[in-house]
Scaffold this active site. Sequence first.
Site, PDB file in Angstrom:
ATOM      1  N   ILE A 137      -9.175  -0.594  -5.259  1.00 22.80           N
ATOM      2  CA  ILE A 137      -7.705  -0.562  -5.307  1.00 22.80           C
ATOM      3  C   ILE A 137      -7.205  -1.221  -6.586  1.00 22.80           C
ATOM      4  CG2 ILE A 137      -5.582  -1.153  -4.053  1.00 22.80           C
ATOM      5  CD1 ILE A 137      -7.498   0.950  -2.716  1.00 22.80           C
ATOM      6  N   LYS A 183      -2.566  -3.123  10.667  1.00 24.96           N
ATOM      7  CA  LYS A 183      -1.356  -2.425  10.198  1.00 24.96           C
ATOM      8  C   LYS A 183      -0.293  -2.372  11.299  1.00 24.96           C
ATOM      9  CE  LYS A 183      -4.110   0.195   6.889  1.00 24.96           C
ATOM     10  NZ  LYS A 183      -5.006   1.351   6.728  1.00 24.96           N
ATOM     11  N   GLU A 243     -13.040   0.358   3.983  1.00 31.98           N
ATOM     12  CA  GLU A 243     -13.107  -1.062   3.645  1.00 31.98           C
ATOM     13  C   GLU A 243     -14.519  -1.406   3.171  1.00 31.98           C
ATOM     14  OE1 GLU A 243     -10.181  -3.042   3.935  1.00 31.98           O
ATOM     15  OE2 GLU A 243      -9.596  -0.955   4.069  1.00 31.98           O
ATOM     16  N   GLY A 247      -1.029   3.188   2.923  1.00 30.42           N
ATOM     17  CA  GLY A 247      -1.376   3.511   1.521  1.00 30.42           C
ATOM     18  C   GLY A 247      -0.137   3.830   0.693  1.00 30.42           C
ATOM     19  N   GLU A 272       3.960  -3.418   0.497  1.00 26.87           N
ATOM     20  CA  GLU A 272       4.113  -2.015   0.913  1.00 26.87           C
ATOM     21  C   GLU A 272       2.765  -1.306   1.071  1.00 26.87           C
ATOM     22  OE1 GLU A 272       7.007   0.171   1.672  1.00 26.87           O
ATOM     23  OE2 GLU A 272       5.113   0.912   2.466  1.00 26.87           O
ATOM     24  N   GLY A 328     -13.726   6.112  -1.667  1.00 28.92           N
ATOM     25  CA  GLY A 328     -12.944   4.879  -1.836  1.00 28.92           C
ATOM     26  C   GLY A 328     -11.907   4.674  -0.751  1.00 28.92           C
ATOM     27  N   LEU A 356     -10.807  -6.405  -9.108  1.00 25.81           N
ATOM     28  CA  LEU A 356     -10.818  -5.093  -9.771  1.00 25.81           C
ATOM     29  C   LEU A 356     -11.845  -4.188  -9.081  1.00 25.81           C
ATOM     30  CD1 LEU A 356      -9.320  -3.677 -12.114  1.00 25.81           C
ATOM     31  CD2 LEU A 356     -11.193  -4.331 -13.626  1.00 25.81           C
TER      32      LEU A 356
END
Length: 323
Positions: A14, A205, A190, A134, A129, A187, A11
């Site tokens: 993200i 990615k 990383e 994002g 996804e 935010g 938590l």
Amino acid sequence: MKTVKIGLLGLGNIGTGTYKTLELNRDEIESTLKAKVDIVRILERDVDRDRGIHVPPEKFTSDPDSIFTDPDIDIVIELLGGIEPATSFMLSAMENGKHVVTANKAAVAANYPRIMETAEKNGVMFKYEASVGGGIPILTSIDGPLRANKFHEVLGILNGTTNYIMTMMTKEGLDYNTALKEAQAKGFAEADPTADVEGIDAANKLSILMALMFDQYVHPEDIPTTGISAITKEDIESARADSCVIKLIAKASKNDDGSLNYEVRPMRLKESHPLASINMEFNAVFVEGNAVGELMFYGKGAGPLPTGSAVMGDVMEIVRRVL
Ligand code: HSE
């Protein structure tokens, strides 16, 4: 009405964005699914942090197995970040018959073949996804509406933090460290922003995109990668004098013999280039397929709510398809 039960691993930024997305749009999500959606347990040590959401304290656990072995839990959402223990947790969840959703590009890119095999072997869905771009639905588009194509090339701005930094240095004259601190505060970055600024996140990615588009897995560590940490104000000014901007670009293309070329590095783009106007935390992915031609996807590539949107979209797809 059926209740879909979810176990959430992490938590942080993200995880909180995903929780907020569900709370924000719960009525629409549940009426679309004709099912209730309940995050029943959350693996998280930091119980007291103020996240701007209300989480009943009894949902928190420090025992991941209590999620994987709970027969009532249908879907595990992994948002811990990092390669381990995230990969082992996702594999355990699938081995226990749970469908898995993740935004974790580092774990997916490092272990793509093993994760896919485990999902197939256990007859569960694995959705990721949110791991690339994002909130941009790039992976679903490649794997769905674009599946009838052979792909030649992919070119993208795949990291929101570095694009934010380059934009703020170019347009607002901010220095590198101030721009990075802003990206962290929003935010985007990383937990260790080295992965962003050294191009490692973009390479993760690109590895995922290549696996899907070209059906060839390249470990991210084998992608030649240069980040933006050495870019100076002088570099930016010199590019500007030539009517160019500097962007961190991830690029892959397929040769006639089937081999791939790939790299991640800062590139000078003419101000008229379509990717030159992609600013702030936005990402853009340009792909070329032999039937569809050229396509460009654009949207917020980082941030809790855009990423939470993609995570919840994957959850909904699983519920619609198999639950
Ligand atoms: N740190 C990543 C970025 C988050 O800045 O793009 C989204 O993957």
